[in-house]
Each structure stands twice: as structure tokens, then as C-alpha cells.
Design a protein around this motif. Structure first.
Motif, PDB file in Angstrom:
ATOM      1  N   TYR A   1     -40.512 -20.859  68.317  1.00 53.79           N
ATOM      2  CA  TYR A   1     -41.684 -20.021  68.573  1.00 53.79           C
ATOM      3  C   TYR A   1     -42.974 -20.843  68.563  1.00 53.79           C
ATOM      4  N   CYS A   2     -43.826 -20.629  69.585  1.00 50.65           N
ATOM      5  CA  CYS A   2     -45.160 -21.228  69.555  1.00 50.65           C
ATOM      6  C   CYS A   2     -46.161 -20.128  69.224  1.00 50.65           C
ATOM      7  N   PRO A   3     -46.761 -20.180  68.031  1.00 51.47           N
ATOM      8  CA  PRO A   3     -47.694 -19.119  67.622  1.00 51.47           C
ATOM      9  C   PRO A   3     -48.910 -19.043  68.540  1.00 51.47           C
ATOM     10  N   LYS A   4     -49.332 -20.191  69.071  1.00 53.07           N
ATOM     11  CA  LYS A   4     -50.525 -20.176  69.922  1.00 53.07           C
ATOM     12  C   LYS A   4     -50.266 -19.442  71.235  1.00 53.07           C
ATOM     13  N   CYS A   5     -49.064 -19.618  71.799  1.00 59.71           N
ATOM     14  CA  CYS A   5     -48.711 -18.907  73.038  1.00 59.71           C
ATOM     15  C   CYS A   5     -48.166 -17.512  72.744  1.00 59.71           C
ATOM     16  N   ASN A   6     -47.740 -17.306  71.504  1.00 62.06           N
ATOM     17  CA  ASN A   6     -46.980 -16.104  71.148  1.00 62.06           C
ATOM     18  C   ASN A   6     -45.741 -15.951  72.037  1.00 62.06           C
TER      19      ASN A   6
ATOM     20  N   VAL B   1     -41.507 -17.652  72.691  1.00 61.51           N
ATOM     21  CA  VAL B   1     -40.449 -18.574  72.268  1.00 61.51           C
ATOM     22  C   VAL B   1     -40.008 -19.374  73.485  1.00 61.51           C
ATOM     23  N   TYR B   2     -39.473 -20.549  73.227  1.00 60.91           N
ATOM     24  CA  TYR B   2     -39.011 -21.402  74.325  1.00 60.91           C
ATOM     25  C   TYR B   2     -37.622 -21.936  74.021  1.00 60.91           C
ATOM     26  N   CYS B   3     -36.826 -22.090  75.059  1.00 61.54           N
ATOM     27  CA  CYS B   3     -35.482 -22.645  74.886  1.00 61.54           C
ATOM     28  C   CYS B   3     -35.600 -24.147  74.612  1.00 61.54           C
TER      29      CYS B   3
HETATM   30 ZN   LIG Z   1     -47.811 -22.977  73.006  1.00 62.91          ZN
END
Ligand SMILES: [Zn+2]
Ligand SMILES: [Zn+2]
Length: 299
Positions: A258-263, A265-267
Motif C-alpha cells: 500500500y502507498c498511503p500517499k496514492c491511497n 495498492v500495487y502488485c
Molecule cells: Zn504512491
């Protein structure tokens, strides 16, 4: 030969030439590698194994290669060599791409990426080792090593993309996929691949049922008492709150993908990770989202 075909052939030749030219960057990497190996060997005496108790760990970090004991030195040399040879292997796979077609070509491209990942990991380790040495020569070599490696990596990465033959990834409409009441998936914000999975149940390694978490670098089980809260947040598609919850009850890093800044998740393909090694021991993993936000995702 028709005009179209000759144009195609021309483009293919240009591409092959570009790939061939990457060898210049690899040869720079090789030169730095050899300089580092020479530097390590410049004082063959090294330190006797018995003196290793007054360890580097006690720091202050005023070390030059002759203060490093021989067993450690050998390990460092191995990491430097591995970085270089994995880059060479990645290039060889890349170089084979234009001369293959269809599935075979994609296979070569995938192998290239695999070698790059191994090279990255070996590089991360070797850089952390070189950082321990604080004499000017070592500092200079470490910088040259990083520059040469990053250049090779970037250029091979860019070239191999051409051969992956992927259609543009499609982001999912919703980021949380419900399989059933006890099983949810978080989907990658770029391509929709499953990045994280939650399920309530039992595993072979736990006696009691729990909430099983499988992320991109971490998998673990939480106590069954957390099931209700977690499933509720998943049901509400509230990944930000879920991340906070797990930050509190699972681990400091929360959801690893999870990237909190983007809100989002990424594989594992889109959340680039780098393991940090400290004197040859695993320390932690950093992740970079596609927007370039960096954070520690495993410790
Ligand atoms: Zn991000
Ligand atoms: Zn993805």
C-alpha cells in the motif's frame, strides 16, 4: 522486398544496434568491478580471522579494506561479481529478444527481467557493504559502482519493455475484490493484478484459525479476534483505515503493497522493492510506488 518490409527490417537493425551498444555501459561496470576487486586485494594481508571479534559493528566506521577480515572480504567480492554477471546475463537475454518471436521472445524478455531483479538485490547488498568502508578510495568506488549499475539497469529495463509485448495495463474499477465473506483481494492500482489477499481460516502452520495475510513481501497470520474488524473494513473498501489498523495490530509497516500517499495498492511488478542488506544481513525492504513515493515496507 516491399517498402514496408524493408522499413521493418531497418527498424529491427536499429534496435539490435542499440542493444549492442549497451555493452559499452556494461564494460564500464566491468571496469569499476575490477577496480573494486583490486582495491580489496590491494592489501592481501587482510585481518586475521581471530581479530574479528573487535567487530566492525562496534564502529566508528573508519575502515579501509585492509581492516576487513578475509572471510568478509570474500563475501563482498562474491556480491560484486554476482551483480556484474547478473547484468551480463540480463543483457544476453535482451540481446536474444530480437532474434526470437512470439512466446519465445516474451520468455527471453521475462528472463532478462528476472536476471535484472537478482542483479538489483546483489547490487543493494554490495553497496551496503561498500558503505562500511569510509576511506576516500572506497567512497569513490562506491559512487562509481552505483552510477555504472544504475545506468546499465535503466537502459536494459527500458529496452526489454519493447519486447514484453504487453497491452497497456488496465487499472481496475474497484480496488477491493470480494471472493466471499471470508476472503478478499486488494488489486493493483495500475494493472488490477492481485496484490494482497486476506482470508479467514486455518493454515498448516497454525493450529487455530486466524486472519491470513499475503502481501507482496510479507505473509503472516493475525489472531482470529481481528477478523470482524478487518472484514468490515474490506467490505467498506476502506484500505486507508485497514492500513492504519494493521499498522497497529500486525506490523509497523501496515499493508506492504500500500502507498498511503496514492491511497492505492500495487502488485509486486508495480511496487518496486529493494532489499537493504547491512554487512551481509537482511535489514529491511523499501518500496517505490509508480509515482515515486518511497517507504519502508518490511523490517
Ligand atoms: Zn504512491
Ligand atoms: Zn500491477
Amino acid at each position: 522486398m516491399g517498402e514496408f518490409l524493408s522499413k521493418l527490417k531497418e527498424e529491427q537493425e536499429k534496435l539490435e544496434e542499440q542493444i549492442w551498444r549497451i555493452r559499452d555501459d556494461i564494460s564500464t561496470l566491468e571496469q569499476v568491478k575490477d577496480k573494486i576487486l583490486n582495491y580489496f586485494n590491494s592489501d592481501n594481508a587482510g585481518r586475521s580471522e581471530s581479530a574479528e571479534n573487535s567487530s566492525i559493528l562496534d564502529g566508528p566506521l573508519y575502515y579501509s579494506a585492509d581492516k576487513v577480515e578475509n572471510t568478509t572480504k570474500r563475501m563482498w567480492v562474491k556480491d560484486i561479481k554476482e551483480t556484474y554477471y547478473m547484468i551480463v546475463s540480463a543483457w544476453q537475454m535482451l540481446n536474444a529478444c530480437p532474434r526470437n518471436e512470439g512466446k519465445k521472445r516474451i520468455e527471453k524478455a521475462k528472463s532478462c527481467i528476472k536476471f535484472l531483479r537478482i542483479a538489483e538485490s546483489a547490487f543493494g547488498q554490495s553497496a551496503s557493504e561498500l558503505e562500511i568502508l569510509t576511506d576516500d578510495e572506497a567512497k569513490k568506488l562506491n559512487k562509481a559502482w552505483a552510477d555504472a549499475f544504475q545506468k546499465c539497469k535503466a537502459i536494459i529495463n527500458e529496452a526489454v519493455d519493447i519486447f514484453m509485448g504487453k497491452e497497456k495495463p488496465v487499472p481496475p474499477k474497484v480496488n477491493v475484490k470480494k471472493i466471499n465473506d471470508n476472503n478478499f483481494q486488494l488489486l493493483c492500482g495500475v494493472c488490477g493484478a492481485v496484490a494482497v489477499e486476506f482470508s479467514v481460516g486455518k493454515t498448516w502452520y497454525h493450529q487455530n484459525p486466524g486472519v491470513l495475510y499475503t502481501g507482496i513481501v510479507k505473509s503472516t497470520a493475525l489472531h482470529i479476534n481481528h477478523a470482524e474488524s478487518i472484514m468490515k473494513l474490506l467490505e467498506a473498501h476502506n484500505i486507508a483505515e485497514l492500513h492504519k489498523y494493521l499498522h497497529e495490530y500486525m506490523c509497523y509497516e501496515g499493508i506492504d503493497a500500500y502507498c498511503p500517499k496514492c491511497n492505492k495498492v500495487y502488485c509486486s511488478e508495480h511496487y518496486r522493492t529493494r532489499e537493504v542488506w547491512d554487512e551481509g544481513f537482511y535489514d529491511c525492504t523499501y518500496g517505490w510506488c509508480p509515482e515515486g513515493h518511497k517507504r519502508m515496507i518490511d523490517d
